[in-house]
Design a protein around this motif. Structure first.
Motif, PDB file in Angstrom:
ATOM      1  N   ALA A  66      12.311 -30.050  -2.137  1.00  0.00           N
ATOM      2  CA  ALA A  66      12.485 -30.356  -3.502  1.00  0.00           C
ATOM      3  C   ALA A  66      12.818 -28.708  -3.400  1.00  0.00           C
ATOM      4  CB  ALA A  66      12.079 -30.752  -4.978  1.00  0.00           C
ATOM      5  N   GLY A  67      14.037 -28.267  -3.389  1.00  0.00           N
ATOM      6  CA  GLY A  67      13.846 -26.661  -4.094  1.00  0.00           C
ATOM      7  C   GLY A  67      13.815 -25.675  -2.539  1.00  0.00           C
ATOM      8  N   GLU A  68      14.042 -26.827  -0.843  1.00  0.00           N
ATOM      9  CA  GLU A  68      14.249 -26.190   0.042  1.00  0.00           C
ATOM     10  C   GLU A  68      15.836 -26.225   1.158  1.00  0.00           C
ATOM     11  OE1 GLU A  68      10.385 -25.452   1.469  1.00  0.00           O
ATOM     12  OE2 GLU A  68      11.076 -27.700   1.848  1.00  0.00           O
ATOM     13  N   MET A  69      15.681 -25.312   2.032  1.00  0.00           N
ATOM     14  CA  MET A  69      17.040 -25.634   2.631  1.00  0.00           C
ATOM     15  C   MET A  69      16.819 -25.707   4.163  1.00  0.00           C
ATOM     16  SD  MET A  69      18.497 -21.428   1.728  1.00  0.00           S
ATOM     17  CE  MET A  69      17.798 -20.162   1.625  1.00  0.00           C
ATOM     18  N   LEU A  70      17.742 -25.896   4.340  1.00  0.00           N
ATOM     19  CA  LEU A  70      17.679 -26.290   6.415  1.00  0.00           C
ATOM     20  C   LEU A  70      18.676 -24.855   6.844  1.00  0.00           C
ATOM     21  CD1 LEU A  70      17.065 -27.537   8.361  1.00  0.00           C
ATOM     22  CD2 LEU A  70      18.514 -28.825   8.565  1.00  0.00           C
ATOM     23  N   VAL A  71      18.203 -23.723   7.331  1.00  0.00           N
ATOM     24  CA  VAL A  71      19.041 -22.745   8.286  1.00  0.00           C
ATOM     25  C   VAL A  71      19.603 -22.737   9.601  1.00  0.00           C
ATOM     26  CG1 VAL A  71      18.605 -21.640   6.273  1.00  0.00           C
ATOM     27  CG2 VAL A  71      17.355 -20.990   8.151  1.00  0.00           C
ATOM     28  N   ARG A  72      20.071 -22.981  10.032  1.00  0.00           N
ATOM     29  CA  ARG A  72      20.013 -22.632  11.546  1.00  0.00           C
ATOM     30  C   ARG A  72      20.215 -21.005  12.227  1.00  0.00           C
ATOM     31  NH1 ARG A  72      25.382 -21.491  14.048  1.00  0.00           N
ATOM     32  NH2 ARG A  72      26.644 -21.128  12.932  1.00  0.00           N
ATOM     33  N   SER A  85      20.992 -27.598   1.262  1.00  0.00           N
ATOM     34  CA  SER A  85      20.612 -26.749   0.331  1.00  0.00           C
ATOM     35  C   SER A  85      20.258 -27.198  -0.918  1.00  0.00           C
ATOM     36  CB  SER A  85      21.319 -25.165  -0.204  1.00  0.00           C
ATOM     37  OG  SER A  85      20.535 -24.677  -1.127  1.00  0.00           O
ATOM     38  N   ASP A  86      18.832 -27.620  -1.685  1.00  0.00           N
ATOM     39  CA  ASP A  86      18.264 -28.078  -2.682  1.00  0.00           C
ATOM     40  C   ASP A  86      17.783 -26.756  -3.602  1.00  0.00           C
ATOM     41  OD1 ASP A  86      17.967 -30.169  -4.466  1.00  0.00           O
ATOM     42  OD2 ASP A  86      15.796 -30.221  -4.214  1.00  0.00           O
ATOM     43  N   ASN A  87      18.510 -25.694  -3.297  1.00  0.00           N
ATOM     44  CA  ASN A  87      18.407 -24.193  -3.757  1.00  0.00           C
ATOM     45  C   ASN A  87      19.046 -23.563  -4.313  1.00  0.00           C
ATOM     46  OD1 ASN A  87      17.931 -21.898  -4.569  1.00  0.00           O
ATOM     47  ND2 ASN A  87      16.107 -21.364  -3.379  1.00  0.00           N
ATOM     48  N   PRO A  88      19.447 -23.483  -5.738  1.00  0.00           N
ATOM     49  CA  PRO A  88      20.849 -23.169  -6.287  1.00  0.00           C
ATOM     50  C   PRO A  88      21.455 -21.893  -6.260  1.00  0.00           C
ATOM     51  CG  PRO A  88      18.298 -23.460  -7.815  1.00  0.00           C
ATOM     52  CD  PRO A  88      18.415 -24.168  -6.646  1.00  0.00           C
ATOM     53  N   ALA A  90      15.122 -23.587  10.551  1.00  0.00           N
ATOM     54  CA  ALA A  90      14.266 -23.485   9.922  1.00  0.00           C
ATOM     55  C   ALA A  90      14.261 -23.556   9.034  1.00  0.00           C
ATOM     56  CB  ALA A  90      13.475 -22.296  10.012  1.00  0.00           C
ATOM     57  N   VAL A  91      13.053 -24.192   8.111  1.00  0.00           N
ATOM     58  CA  VAL A  91      13.252 -24.052   6.053  1.00  0.00           C
ATOM     59  C   VAL A  91      12.776 -23.269   5.447  1.00  0.00           C
ATOM     60  CG1 VAL A  91      12.307 -25.948   4.813  1.00  0.00           C
ATOM     61  CG2 VAL A  91      13.086 -26.780   6.820  1.00  0.00           C
ATOM     62  N   SER A  92      13.558 -23.041   4.676  1.00  0.00           N
ATOM     63  CA  SER A  92      12.464 -21.602   3.526  1.00  0.00           C
ATOM     64  C   SER A  92      12.952 -22.458   2.191  1.00  0.00           C
ATOM     65  CB  SER A  92      13.993 -21.406   3.855  1.00  0.00           C
ATOM     66  OG  SER A  92      14.041 -19.610   2.762  1.00  0.00           O
TER      67      SER A  92
END
Ligand code: NDP
Length: 348
Positions: free
Chosen positions: A35-41, A82-85, A103-105
């Protein structure tokens, strides 16, 4: 089938100069954002000399990378989900995910980048941490004045190349020290340094000092210290009264280990150096770029303008593929890079 990501971990702590065996390429299941996180490449990974210090288990200004831990490092990445607004899929971001493909951030400390404003890679170089290091170190601790003489080591690198060019813009004489004729020619012909001396061609500090004395007829007011070693030894006796030495790095000595560990070979120059500091009333000031985060606003309102009007030039050394990051890093520590060392990890 499970989706996988790749990363480079610290396999063991180096004894002296690091070797390829100190790193390991690993595959792992793709991290899952909560929740509130995002996956990036990751698109770009920066390789910086400070990472050498993180490989040692020694007291320093930052914690070491644990054995088996992902090597630390700044990256430019693209948001996949992304679950981050604050961040949407497709956004490019500056993050600190380390040597990895994905990575997850949670978005903390992450900055959105505008790919139309500047090439994305510059957020890790001339417009990023090394650029701010040059700008803040020069202003805060170099305190440059027109007509003065500045000397900088690793003069064609990410930090040194900007230090010298800013010095020229501010009306100083700029003399570089770099490794090899090609780098020295570029510093003078492209970057506009007044002179650049090849430390690798000088047999010892005395020979380099003679060349520096000729290139700096009015002495040295600012020595922007990136390297230590032979260059520092050559410079100190040439410093003018009330000269300033911002101590940014000492790459020639990074393999000696952390604070209080290891001794440099050769005679003890400490008494003579200490006396010079006293007699010449030198200001010698160590700094870490994070001490000067408040300078970012000035930096980013000044330096991009110089790049646009051609007064500041920059160069990048690009290595392709995460698997090649260790060899590129080992080369960087020995001067194998020519400009900011980057790894192209993914498309974008
Ligand atoms: P560079 O792009 O300049 O790459 C490192 C360069 O160091 C090499 O290319 C090589 O250049 C030079 N070098 C390596 N070994 C030696 C040696 N024995 N003697 C002299 N020069 C050597 O790196 P950066 O611009 O990223 O960093 C420059 C310095 O600034 C480093 O010491 C780094 O740790 C420091 N730094 C400090 C920060 C802080 O917050 N205090 C932040 C960022 C960087 P050449 O071939 O010309 O010899």
């Amino acid at each position: 089938m499970t989706e996988m990501m790749t990363r480079i971990v610290l396999a063991k702590r180096p004894q002296g100069s690091p070797t390829p065996e100190d790193f390991r390429l690993e595959e792992a299941p793709m991290p899952q954002p909560g929740a509130g996180e995002m996956l990036v490449r990751v698109v770009w990974l920066t390789l910086d000399p400070y990472m050498r210090g993180r490989m040692d288990d020694a007291k320093s200004y930052a914690a070491p990378v644990p054995i088996g831990g992902t090597m630390e490092g700044g990256t430019v990445a693209q948001v996949l989900t992304s679950d981050n607004p604050k961040f949407a899929p497709g956004d490019y971001v500056l993050t600190h995910s380390g040597w990895c493909s994905h990575a997850v951030s949670d978005g903390k400390g992450v900055r959105k980048l505008d790919p139309a404003a500047a090439p994305l890679s510059t957020a890790l170089g001339v417009l990023g941490m090394p650029g701010l290091t040059a700008f803040a170190g020069l202003h805060e601790h170099g305190r440059p004045k027109p007509g003065e003489t500045l000397v900088v080591g690793a003069a064609t690198g990410a930090v040194g190349s900007l230090v010298g060019q800013l010095a020229k813009i501010y009306g100083l004489r700029a003399v570089g020290v770099a490794g090899g004729a090609e780098k020295c020619a570029w510093a003078v012909e492209e970057l506009g340094f007044d002179a650049c001396l090849d430390h690798r061609a000088a047999p010892d500090a005395g020979a380099l000092r003679e060349q520096l004395a000729a290139a700096c007829p009015d002495g040295i007011d600012i020595y922007f210290e990136n390297v230590g070693g032979k260059t520092l030894e050559a410079v100190v006796p040439l410093m003018n009264q009330f000269g300033r030495i911002p101590v940014c790095g000492m790459i020639a000595w990074y393999d000696l280990g952390g604070l209080g560990m290891g001794e440099a070979p050769g005679p003890n120059l400490l008494p003579r150096t200490w006396r010079t500091i006293l007699v010449k009333r030198l200001s010698v000031r160590g700094f870490i770029v994070t001490d000067h985060a408040e300078r970012f606003r000035d930096f980013i309102s000044e330096v991009p303008e110089y790049i646009r009007d051609g007064r500041v030039k920059y160069r990048e050394s690009v290595t392709h593929g995460l698997a090649n990051a260790p060899s590129a890093f080992l080369a960087l520590l020995k001067g194998g890079n020519f400009g900011k060392q980057l790894v192209k990890v993914g498309a974008g």
